[in-house]
Design a protein around this motif. Structure first.
Motif, PDB file in Angstrom:
ATOM      1  N   PHE A 139       1.846   1.943  -7.338  1.00 31.91           N
ATOM      2  CA  PHE A 139       1.177   0.846  -8.052  1.00 31.91           C
ATOM      3  C   PHE A 139       1.035   1.487  -9.400  1.00 31.91           C
ATOM      4  O   PHE A 139       0.232   2.101  -9.839  1.00 31.91           O
ATOM      5  N   ARG A 165      -4.800   4.320  -2.356  1.00 36.68           N
ATOM      6  CA  ARG A 165      -5.660   3.292  -2.263  1.00 36.68           C
ATOM      7  C   ARG A 165      -4.977   2.132  -1.346  1.00 36.68           C
ATOM      8  O   ARG A 165      -3.920   2.337  -0.913  1.00 36.68           O
ATOM      9  N   SER A 183       0.730  -1.235   0.061  1.00 33.72           N
ATOM     10  CA  SER A 183      -0.109   0.038   0.019  1.00 33.72           C
ATOM     11  C   SER A 183       0.743   1.372   0.128  1.00 33.72           C
ATOM     12  O   SER A 183       0.476   2.253  -0.258  1.00 33.72           O
ATOM     13  N   THR A 232      -1.156  -2.778 -14.353  1.00 33.61           N
ATOM     14  CA  THR A 232      -2.032  -4.176 -13.962  1.00 33.61           C
ATOM     15  C   THR A 232      -2.096  -4.475 -15.368  1.00 33.61           C
ATOM     16  O   THR A 232      -2.626  -3.700 -16.267  1.00 33.61           O
ATOM     17  N   VAL A 240      -3.944  -1.620  -0.828  1.00 34.42           N
ATOM     18  CA  VAL A 240      -3.796  -3.206  -1.383  1.00 34.42           C
ATOM     19  C   VAL A 240      -3.817  -4.195  -0.062  1.00 34.42           C
ATOM     20  O   VAL A 240      -3.267  -3.984   0.688  1.00 34.42           O
ATOM     21  N   VAL A 294      -7.487  -4.313  -4.501  1.00 36.27           N
ATOM     22  CA  VAL A 294      -6.882  -3.048  -4.541  1.00 36.27           C
ATOM     23  C   VAL A 294      -8.095  -2.100  -4.709  1.00 36.27           C
ATOM     24  O   VAL A 294      -8.863  -2.115  -5.816  1.00 36.27           O
TER      25      VAL A 294
END
Length: 131
Positions: A27, A87, A23, A30, A89, A104
């Motif tokens: 990130f 966000r 976190s 994807t 995770v 997520v």
């Protein structure tokens, strides 16, 4: 929460030091592969490992980039398509099976699924300039 999940590939780099909390990592990636029922996430952190790979020696770097590939993915749910800075995770072991529960989540976007397995297939370091 990833405390109970062990990433042997990252643990080799960090040794006794804790692996970065996902976190807190950037990130940045994807990839959903419906053919192989896999999802791959990309993360980067400025918290460098105390036990770098030998091939990294002699190079200037300040960022570690790594990917986590989840395989045997089921129950994939996606809401929204862009990453948010704020966000959470979460990767936890499913107490009723040998699967992982992965999510997520931010205020406006989310991805969640169950996975049979996870691994870190690739790590690299590089020198990131000022933003």
């Amino acid at each position: 929460m990833t405390d109970s999940i062990r990433w042997p590939e990252l643990q080799a780099l960090y040794g006794a030091a804790p692996v970065p909390d996902l976190s807190t990592c950037h990130f940045f990636h994807t990839h959903i592969d419906e053919r192989g029922t896999s999802v791959t996430f990309g993360f980067e952190t400025g918290r460098l490992p105390p036990h770098p790979k030998p091939e990294w020696s002699g190079n200037a770097y300040n960022t570690l980039r790594f990917w986590i590939e989840f395989t045997g993915v089921t129950g994939l749910r996606v809401s929204g398509i862009l990453a948010d800075a704020e966000r959470a995770v979460r990767i936890t072991e499913d107490g009723t099976s040998d699967h992982l529960r992965v999510s997520v989540v931010s205020d406006r976007r989310a991805i969640s699924f169950r996975a049979a397995a996870a691994r870190v297939p690739h790590t690299r370091v590089y020198l990131q300039g000022p933003p």
